[in-house]
Design an enzyme around this catalytic site. Structure first.
Site, PDB file in Angstrom:
ATOM      1  N   HIS A 199     -25.919  66.217 -59.838  1.00 52.41           N
ATOM      2  CA  HIS A 199     -26.735  66.989 -59.510  1.00 52.41           C
ATOM      3  C   HIS A 199     -28.070  66.288 -58.681  1.00 52.41           C
ATOM      4  CE1 HIS A 199     -25.903  70.687 -62.478  1.00 52.41           C
ATOM      5  NE2 HIS A 199     -24.956  70.417 -61.488  1.00 52.41           N
ATOM      6  N   GLU A 201     -31.051  65.667 -59.577  1.00 51.72           N
ATOM      7  CA  GLU A 201     -31.837  64.782 -60.616  1.00 51.72           C
ATOM      8  C   GLU A 201     -31.061  63.663 -60.826  1.00 51.72           C
ATOM      9  OE1 GLU A 201     -32.517  69.306 -61.809  1.00 51.72           O
ATOM     10  OE2 GLU A 201     -31.003  68.063 -60.752  1.00 51.72           O
ATOM     11  N   CYS A 232     -28.970  67.901 -66.884  1.00 50.21           N
ATOM     12  CA  CYS A 232     -30.006  67.058 -66.248  1.00 50.21           C
ATOM     13  C   CYS A 232     -31.177  67.004 -66.974  1.00 50.21           C
ATOM     14  CB  CYS A 232     -30.461  67.878 -64.829  1.00 50.21           C
ATOM     15  SG  CYS A 232     -29.103  67.713 -63.611  1.00 50.21           S
ATOM     16  N   TRP A 317     -21.440  85.511 -21.493  1.00 54.13           N
ATOM     17  CA  TRP A 317     -22.102  85.515 -22.743  1.00 54.13           C
ATOM     18  C   TRP A 317     -23.809  86.080 -22.319  1.00 54.13           C
ATOM     19  CZ3 TRP A 317     -19.910  83.705 -26.697  1.00 54.13           C
ATOM     20  CH2 TRP A 317     -18.745  82.787 -26.533  1.00 54.13           C
ATOM     21  N   GLU A 398     -21.533  88.618 -38.455  1.00 51.41           N
ATOM     22  CA  GLU A 398     -21.778  88.298 -36.899  1.00 51.41           C
ATOM     23  C   GLU A 398     -21.209  89.538 -36.038  1.00 51.41           C
ATOM     24  OE1 GLU A 398     -21.203  85.160 -34.441  1.00 51.41           O
ATOM     25  OE2 GLU A 398     -21.136  83.782 -35.792  1.00 51.41           O
TER      26      GLU A 398
END
Length: 475
Positions: A199, A201, A232, A317, A398
């Site tokens: 992690h 930390e 953590c 495009w 999309e």
């Protein structure tokens, strides 16, 4: 003869309770200040006709509002410029007169306060100096607090930007950023590594003497045990840090509040600061924990008239290379990407990431269809099926228009990316079909713009859904 006199404000009138002859001279003086903007509570202990002591407590009220003045003729459509100017000047004069009267009343009140104080044998000058010093100290403390809060938010925003380096490689764990600071200088930093461990930390504290330093971390340190590494919160508690500033609490019931409590039990000061940047960097994780599904972004690349293709289906495009490159960045930050079955059959999109250095971060491909999915794809029978994607934090849609409408109808879109090209197609295929609006009023207040930027010739607009956005109608 003994008695107690109290002056207090009651129903906007100054009233006196149990007045005695020894203090009757105060009454006329006090009532003469009826228009002042100060409030006093006076108590006088009277014995044998003489004032033994006088205690004055002064409370300054908020600055009064100016009276509201409405000119009826201001609504006339046929007013001349001269009338408008005269009306504005008249209002300005009334406003200045009111301010002057207020200042004069406050000055008279101060004089009355000083007179009463001297009668009571009080050192008015010292009281005023002490009051001024206290106000200055309070103002400085307030300014210092605001400065520290602003600095905390800046460092938390920096930690949130670090967290972006973990997206989406840290899945199914959230991407977190951490910065260790001493004397305004960065000692170390870290972000969640691939696969979710170690992690942020742990990375930031590794091999660092953090005693007396401050850690800024975008998410509350975890407090639950794991075979993959220590909690953590335990690492932070043993680090010798003087202070920990957290940008977002952890909704995971194994940690929620427990991480903060464990760190505090080690004698470390902990503050949780409201940090929009931290929450934004954790949008996918928070969506999974709170809503039980990934954070959903709908991308639409369209012309000025809302078309995503010509009538014959030609779409390559509409936008320029800069906008398309930005889309590939968005793909690289997503765990999964989705299109509708019609788009898959018509366009055979690759939906991969084709940016140098990011080719390996292509998201998992999904298709919205009742039928079977081709090899390399996963079929989802409905928008609600995204609740089964427990390991995915970010879903990128999309198109096409059918998939967009289905997710909008279900109220499952959290963010819109609108890429607008400066072209008009006319008679083309629209980006969004019917998604269940029964009245135009339903379309309002469902989205708010959070960003806009120029990408070459194209414009990107980013919108977020309003909180608790409901589904419009059943599918």
């Amino acid at each position: 003869m003994q008695g107690v006199m109290v002056f207090k404000r009651k129903n906007s009138m100054w009233a006196d309770v149990s007045p005695t002859g020894a203090v009757s001279d105060f009454i006329s003086v006090w009532r003469s200040a009826g228009r002042n903007r100060w409030r006093f509570v006076l108590a006088a202990l009277v014995a044998s006709g003489s004032v033994l002591s006088l205690i004055i407590r002064e409370e300054h009220r908020a600055a009064p509002r100016l009276p509201t003045i409405t000119y009826i003729n201001s609504w006339r459509a046929d007013r001349t410029d001269e009338e408008i100017k005269a009306s504005n000047l008249a209002f300005q004069k009334i406003k200045e007169d009111r301010l002057r009267e207020q200042a004069q009343a406050e000055e008279e009140t101060k004089k009355l306060y000083r007179t009463l104080g001297r009668i009571a044998g009080m050192d008015v000058d010292k009281i005023e100096r002490d009051a001024a010093a206290q106000r200055a100290a309070e103002a400085k403390a307030k300014a210092d607090e605001a400065h520290h809060l602003q600095a905390d938010r800046r460092w938390l925003a920096a930690a949130a930007r670090l967290a972006g380096r973990a997206r989406p490689l840290s899945r199914p764990n959230p991407g977190v950023g951490a910065i260790v600071l001493r004397g305004g200088v960065v000692v170390s930093r870290g972000w969640t590594q691939g696969g979710g461990r170690p992690h942020a930390e742990a990375v930031a504290l590794a091999g660092v003497d953090a005693r007396g330093a401050t850690m800024y971390v975008s998410l509350e340190p975890c407090a639950h045990a794991s075979l993959r590494g220590p909690a953590c919160a335990d690492l932070v508690a043993a680090s010798g840090l003087a202070r920990v500033v957290i940008g977002c609490g952890d909704p995971d019931p194994r940690t929620a509040g427990a991480g903060i409590a464990r760190i505090r039990s080690a004698g470390i000061a902990v503050e949780q600061v409201d940090c929009p940047a931290s929450r934004a960097s954790l949008a996918g994780y928070l969506a999974q924990r709170v809503k039980g599904r990934p954070h959903v972004t709908l991308k639409l690349a369209m012309s000025l008239d809302g078309c995503i293709a010509r009538a014959d289906g030609e779409s390559q495009w509409i936008t320029g290379p800069e906008a398309r490159a930005h889309t590939h960045v968005m793909r690289a930050q997503s765990d999964a990407i989705l299109v509708g079955g019609g788009t898959l059959r018509a366009d055979h999109p690759r939906l991969d990431v084709r940016l140098p250095g990011l080719e390996g971060q292509s998201p998992r491909r999904l298709v919205l269809t009742y039928g079977a999915a081709p090899e390399g794809w996963t079929a989802l029978p409905s928008p609600q099926a995204i609740h089964d994607l427990r390991d995915d934090l970010y879903l990128f849609i999309e198109g096409g228009a059918g998939a967009a409408s289905a997710f909008l109808r279900a109220g499952l879109v959290d963010r819109l990316l609108l890429y607008r090209a400066p072209i008009l197609i006319g008679g083309g295929r629209q980006g969004v079909g019917d998604y269940g609006l029964s009245a135009l009023a339903q379309a309002h207040d469902r989205w708010h713009k959070i960003d806009q930027r120029q990408l070459g010739k194209d414009t990107l607009e980013i919108y977020e859904a309003s909180p608790c956005l409901p589904a419009l109608s059943p599918l």
